[in-house]
Motif scaffolding. Sequence first.
Motif, PDB file in Angstrom:
ATOM      1  N   SER A 156       1.069  -1.177   0.039  1.00 40.87           N
ATOM      2  CA  SER A 156      -0.016   0.033   0.096  1.00 40.87           C
ATOM      3  C   SER A 156       0.994   1.246   0.057  1.00 40.87           C
ATOM      4  CB  SER A 156      -1.013  -0.024   1.158  1.00 40.87           C
ATOM      5  OG  SER A 156      -1.808  -1.129   1.183  1.00 40.87           O
ATOM      6  N   ILE A 157       0.736   2.217  -1.195  1.00 43.15           N
ATOM      7  CA  ILE A 157       1.441   3.296  -1.225  1.00 43.15           C
ATOM      8  C   ILE A 157       0.613   4.477  -1.206  1.00 43.15           C
ATOM      9  CG2 ILE A 157       2.994   4.591  -2.697  1.00 43.15           C
ATOM     10  CD1 ILE A 157       3.690   1.888  -3.760  1.00 43.15           C
ATOM     11  N   ASP A 158       1.018   5.323  -0.299  1.00 40.00           N
ATOM     12  CA  ASP A 158       0.387   6.719  -0.404  1.00 40.00           C
ATOM     13  C   ASP A 158       1.221   7.848  -0.531  1.00 40.00           C
ATOM     14  OD1 ASP A 158      -2.451   6.411   0.429  1.00 40.00           O
ATOM     15  OD2 ASP A 158      -1.500   5.400   2.222  1.00 40.00           O
ATOM     16  N   THR A 159       0.981   8.713  -1.721  1.00 37.25           N
ATOM     17  CA  THR A 159       1.883   9.795  -1.979  1.00 37.25           C
ATOM     18  C   THR A 159       1.305  11.332  -1.904  1.00 37.25           C
ATOM     19  OG1 THR A 159       1.532   9.767  -4.426  1.00 37.25           O
ATOM     20  CG2 THR A 159       2.975   8.059  -3.525  1.00 37.25           C
ATOM     21  N   THR A 160       2.026  12.176  -1.716  1.00 41.50           N
ATOM     22  CA  THR A 160       1.763  13.540  -1.653  1.00 41.50           C
ATOM     23  C   THR A 160       2.756  13.980  -3.044  1.00 41.50           C
ATOM     24  OG1 THR A 160       1.274  14.169   0.340  1.00 41.50           O
ATOM     25  CG2 THR A 160       1.435  16.128  -0.903  1.00 41.50           C
ATOM     26  N   LEU A 161       1.790  14.679  -4.228  1.00 39.84           N
ATOM     27  CA  LEU A 161       2.528  15.098  -5.322  1.00 39.84           C
ATOM     28  C   LEU A 161       2.763  16.532  -5.449  1.00 39.84           C
ATOM     29  CD1 LEU A 161       0.283  13.169  -7.910  1.00 39.84           C
ATOM     30  CD2 LEU A 161       2.582  12.318  -6.644  1.00 39.84           C
ATOM     31  N   TYR A 162       4.007  16.914  -6.076  1.00 42.95           N
ATOM     32  CA  TYR A 162       4.287  18.403  -6.405  1.00 42.95           C
ATOM     33  C   TYR A 162       3.204  18.827  -7.471  1.00 42.95           C
ATOM     34  CZ  TYR A 162       8.837  18.343  -3.964  1.00 42.95           C
ATOM     35  OH  TYR A 162       9.841  17.980  -3.030  1.00 42.95           O
ATOM     36  N   SER A 163       2.253  20.022  -6.873  1.00 41.23           N
ATOM     37  CA  SER A 163       1.335  20.287  -7.718  1.00 41.23           C
ATOM     38  C   SER A 163       1.639  20.839  -9.116  1.00 41.23           C
ATOM     39  CB  SER A 163       0.560  21.409  -6.845  1.00 41.23           C
ATOM     40  OG  SER A 163       1.410  22.753  -6.879  1.00 41.23           O
ATOM     41  N   ASP A 164       2.838  21.319  -9.408  1.00 39.74           N
ATOM     42  CA  ASP A 164       3.397  21.742 -10.682  1.00 39.74           C
ATOM     43  C   ASP A 164       3.588  20.534 -11.732  1.00 39.74           C
ATOM     44  OD1 ASP A 164       5.464  21.176  -9.486  1.00 39.74           O
ATOM     45  OD2 ASP A 164       6.683  22.724  -9.921  1.00 39.74           O
ATOM     46  N   SER A 165       3.760  19.505 -10.971  1.00 36.43           N
ATOM     47  CA  SER A 165       4.034  18.215 -12.137  1.00 36.43           C
ATOM     48  C   SER A 165       2.922  17.269 -11.910  1.00 36.43           C
ATOM     49  CB  SER A 165       5.215  17.619 -11.636  1.00 36.43           C
ATOM     50  OG  SER A 165       5.244  17.200 -10.322  1.00 36.43           O
ATOM     51  N   ILE A 166       1.596  17.409 -11.655  1.00 35.41           N
ATOM     52  CA  ILE A 166       0.801  16.456 -11.515  1.00 35.41           C
ATOM     53  C   ILE A 166       0.331  15.903 -12.888  1.00 35.41           C
ATOM     54  CG2 ILE A 166      -0.151  17.244  -9.397  1.00 35.41           C
ATOM     55  CD1 ILE A 166      -2.389  18.588 -11.161  1.00 35.41           C
ATOM     56  N   ASN A 167       0.528  16.269 -13.997  1.00 38.76           N
ATOM     57  CA  ASN A 167       0.260  15.752 -15.230  1.00 38.76           C
ATOM     58  C   ASN A 167       1.264  14.942 -15.882  1.00 38.76           C
ATOM     59  OD1 ASN A 167      -2.991  16.320 -14.966  1.00 38.76           O
ATOM     60  ND2 ASN A 167      -2.248  18.403 -15.392  1.00 38.76           N
ATOM     61  N   GLU A 168       2.547  14.949 -15.562  1.00 37.84           N
ATOM     62  CA  GLU A 168       3.637  14.515 -16.189  1.00 37.84           C
ATOM     63  C   GLU A 168       3.552  13.043 -16.419  1.00 37.84           C
ATOM     64  OE1 GLU A 168       7.217  16.108 -15.137  1.00 37.84           O
ATOM     65  OE2 GLU A 168       6.369  18.204 -14.801  1.00 37.84           O
ATOM     66  N   ILE A 169       3.112  12.234 -15.479  1.00 38.49           N
ATOM     67  CA  ILE A 169       3.019  10.841 -15.412  1.00 38.49           C
ATOM     68  C   ILE A 169       1.611  10.036 -15.175  1.00 38.49           C
ATOM     69  CG2 ILE A 169       5.463  10.427 -14.811  1.00 38.49           C
ATOM     70  CD1 ILE A 169       4.450   9.675 -12.059  1.00 38.49           C
ATOM     71  N   ASP A 170       1.530   8.922 -15.463  1.00 34.44           N
ATOM     72  CA  ASP A 170       0.354   8.247 -15.017  1.00 34.44           C
ATOM     73  C   ASP A 170       0.647   7.647 -13.639  1.00 34.44           C
ATOM     74  OD1 ASP A 170      -1.633   6.604 -14.431  1.00 34.44           O
ATOM     75  OD2 ASP A 170      -1.743   5.424 -16.215  1.00 34.44           O
ATOM     76  N   TRP A 171       0.065   8.107 -12.763  1.00 33.95           N
ATOM     77  CA  TRP A 171       0.676   7.751 -11.233  1.00 33.95           C
ATOM     78  C   TRP A 171       0.035   6.678 -10.729  1.00 33.95           C
ATOM     79  CZ3 TRP A 171      -3.457   6.598  -7.994  1.00 33.95           C
ATOM     80  CH2 TRP A 171      -4.418   6.980  -8.348  1.00 33.95           C
ATOM     81  N   LYS A 172      -0.818   6.000 -11.534  1.00 35.57           N
ATOM     82  CA  LYS A 172      -1.413   4.625 -11.095  1.00 35.57           C
ATOM     83  C   LYS A 172      -0.036   3.793 -11.622  1.00 35.57           C
ATOM     84  CE  LYS A 172      -5.149   5.133 -13.431  1.00 35.57           C
ATOM     85  NZ  LYS A 172      -4.456   6.501 -14.178  1.00 35.57           N
ATOM     86  N   ALA A 173       0.443   3.666 -13.002  1.00 35.94           N
ATOM     87  CA  ALA A 173       1.242   2.810 -13.475  1.00 35.94           C
ATOM     88  C   ALA A 173       2.582   2.755 -12.947  1.00 35.94           C
ATOM     89  CB  ALA A 173       1.525   3.147 -14.891  1.00 35.94           C
ATOM     90  N   PHE A 174       2.885   3.980 -12.552  1.00 41.62           N
ATOM     91  CA  PHE A 174       4.203   4.086 -11.653  1.00 41.62           C
ATOM     92  C   PHE A 174       4.174   3.573 -10.275  1.00 41.62           C
ATOM     93  CE2 PHE A 174       6.691   6.267  -8.503  1.00 41.62           C
ATOM     94  CZ  PHE A 174       7.963   6.041  -8.909  1.00 41.62           C
ATOM     95  N   LEU A 175       3.074   3.738  -9.847  1.00 41.23           N
ATOM     96  CA  LEU A 175       2.956   3.231  -8.168  1.00 41.23           C
ATOM     97  C   LEU A 175       2.809   1.645  -8.056  1.00 41.23           C
ATOM     98  CD1 LEU A 175       0.711   5.607  -6.083  1.00 41.23           C
ATOM     99  CD2 LEU A 175       3.106   5.702  -6.396  1.00 41.23           C
ATOM    100  N   LEU A 176       2.120   1.231  -9.391  1.00 43.98           N
ATOM    101  CA  LEU A 176       2.081  -0.368  -9.450  1.00 43.98           C
ATOM    102  C   LEU A 176       3.486  -0.911 -10.013  1.00 43.98           C
ATOM    103  CD1 LEU A 176       0.443  -2.800  -9.915  1.00 43.98           C
ATOM    104  CD2 LEU A 176       0.408  -2.240 -12.306  1.00 43.98           C
ATOM    105  N   GLU A 177       4.310  -0.255 -10.760  1.00 46.32           N
ATOM    106  CA  GLU A 177       5.749  -0.600 -11.150  1.00 46.32           C
ATOM    107  C   GLU A 177       6.364  -0.537  -9.668  1.00 46.32           C
ATOM    108  OE1 GLU A 177       9.089  -1.467 -13.369  1.00 46.32           O
ATOM    109  OE2 GLU A 177       7.016  -1.853 -13.689  1.00 46.32           O
ATOM    110  N   ALA A 178       6.510   0.374  -8.859  1.00 47.59           N
ATOM    111  CA  ALA A 178       7.142   0.491  -7.707  1.00 47.59           C
ATOM    112  C   ALA A 178       6.890  -0.544  -6.724  1.00 47.59           C
ATOM    113  CB  ALA A 178       6.917   1.626  -7.003  1.00 47.59           C
ATOM    114  N   ALA A 179       5.553  -1.018  -6.809  1.00 45.17           N
ATOM    115  CA  ALA A 179       5.230  -2.229  -6.112  1.00 45.17           C
ATOM    116  C   ALA A 179       5.725  -3.510  -6.462  1.00 45.17           C
ATOM    117  CB  ALA A 179       3.976  -2.296  -5.647  1.00 45.17           C
ATOM    118  N   GLU A 180       5.424  -3.818  -7.601  1.00 46.78           N
ATOM    119  CA  GLU A 180       5.492  -4.930  -8.475  1.00 46.78           C
ATOM    120  C   GLU A 180       6.994  -5.411  -8.695  1.00 46.78           C
ATOM    121  OE1 GLU A 180       1.401  -6.319 -10.392  1.00 46.78           O
ATOM    122  OE2 GLU A 180       2.938  -5.303 -11.686  1.00 46.78           O
ATOM    123  N   SER A 181       7.884  -4.357  -9.300  1.00 50.86           N
ATOM    124  CA  SER A 181       9.188  -4.513  -9.645  1.00 50.86           C
ATOM    125  C   SER A 181      10.167  -4.888  -8.501  1.00 50.86           C
ATOM    126  CB  SER A 181       9.680  -3.467 -10.472  1.00 50.86           C
ATOM    127  OG  SER A 181       9.779  -2.119  -9.487  1.00 50.86           O
TER     128      SER A 181
END
Length: 301
Positions: free
Chosen positions: A203-228
């Motif tokens: 289980s991952i919870d993050t706070t994002l920098y507001s000026d960069s929220i649209n730069e990545i698909d956060w769902k895919a990144f967090l999934l990769e962080a967990a599974e890899s």
Amino acid sequence: MIKTIGLPSKAERHKRFGSVPPIIGTKPTDKEKMPDLQNTPNDFLFAINSVGISNVKHPVIVHSELEPKVQTTIATFALTTSLNQMSKGINMSRLTELLQQYHEEGFVLSFEQLRSFTKELAEKMEQTSATIEVTFPWFFERKSPALKKIGLMHADAKISVTYNQDTDQCTYETGLTAAITTLCPCSKEISEYSAHNQRGYVSIDTTLYSDSINEIDWKAFLLEAAESNASAQLHPVLKRPDEKMVTEKAYENPRFVEDMVRLVAADLYENPLIKAFSVECRNEESIHVHDAIASITFTKE
């Protein structure tokens, strides 16, 4: 032959089971003539940080970097605003009215729409802040490692956006819980052969920098962080050649829960879009009656 019985009318049946006619009321039925307790001004002792509704289920549209790239899912909402000291309550019907409006326009769970929603919510409620929290199952395709058989997986995702009228800014928080496989390093080390493994949940919870929220698909990144960082991924479809590969990969990558949270934390720390994070791993132990857990919380600033 059909058996017949003599039934009284439906109105008579209702009366027999306790229904009574409506009383003749004396209170007004026109909205303009009804008292409005929520908007009756007075000193109500304290301002309230958040008040509203929760456990509201609604269909939404989710965009994804992984297939299926556009999907409709059922989200669970919590909608709240602040409340000043001189107001008794909020008009809660406005919360679901606005949700319905966005639904009719095609509610996409993007940061842009969520910011627009919370800002409009604060304005409609005449309050200084508003928050929308959304949890939803996110689906993605997963290919088996050997034969590339495709099936659908899902992870539990969440977004929270808070708008502050004083600064005209939003804070953005995201989260994901993904299931993984972990193989016990101790079991592997001490045993002549084999090692016990189990299903784990990161289980991952993050706070994002507001000026960069649209730069990545956060769902895919967090999934990769967990599974890899896990011993192995889970798969909806596995044939024997696939199962062999998954089993051997898990054996080659043993992980304690302590290992998991440290490795995931390293990936989150390296991501420049993440301001703060917490990560927890919970293993449903296969040779114990208890679960094993570990967690890390870190703020970059």
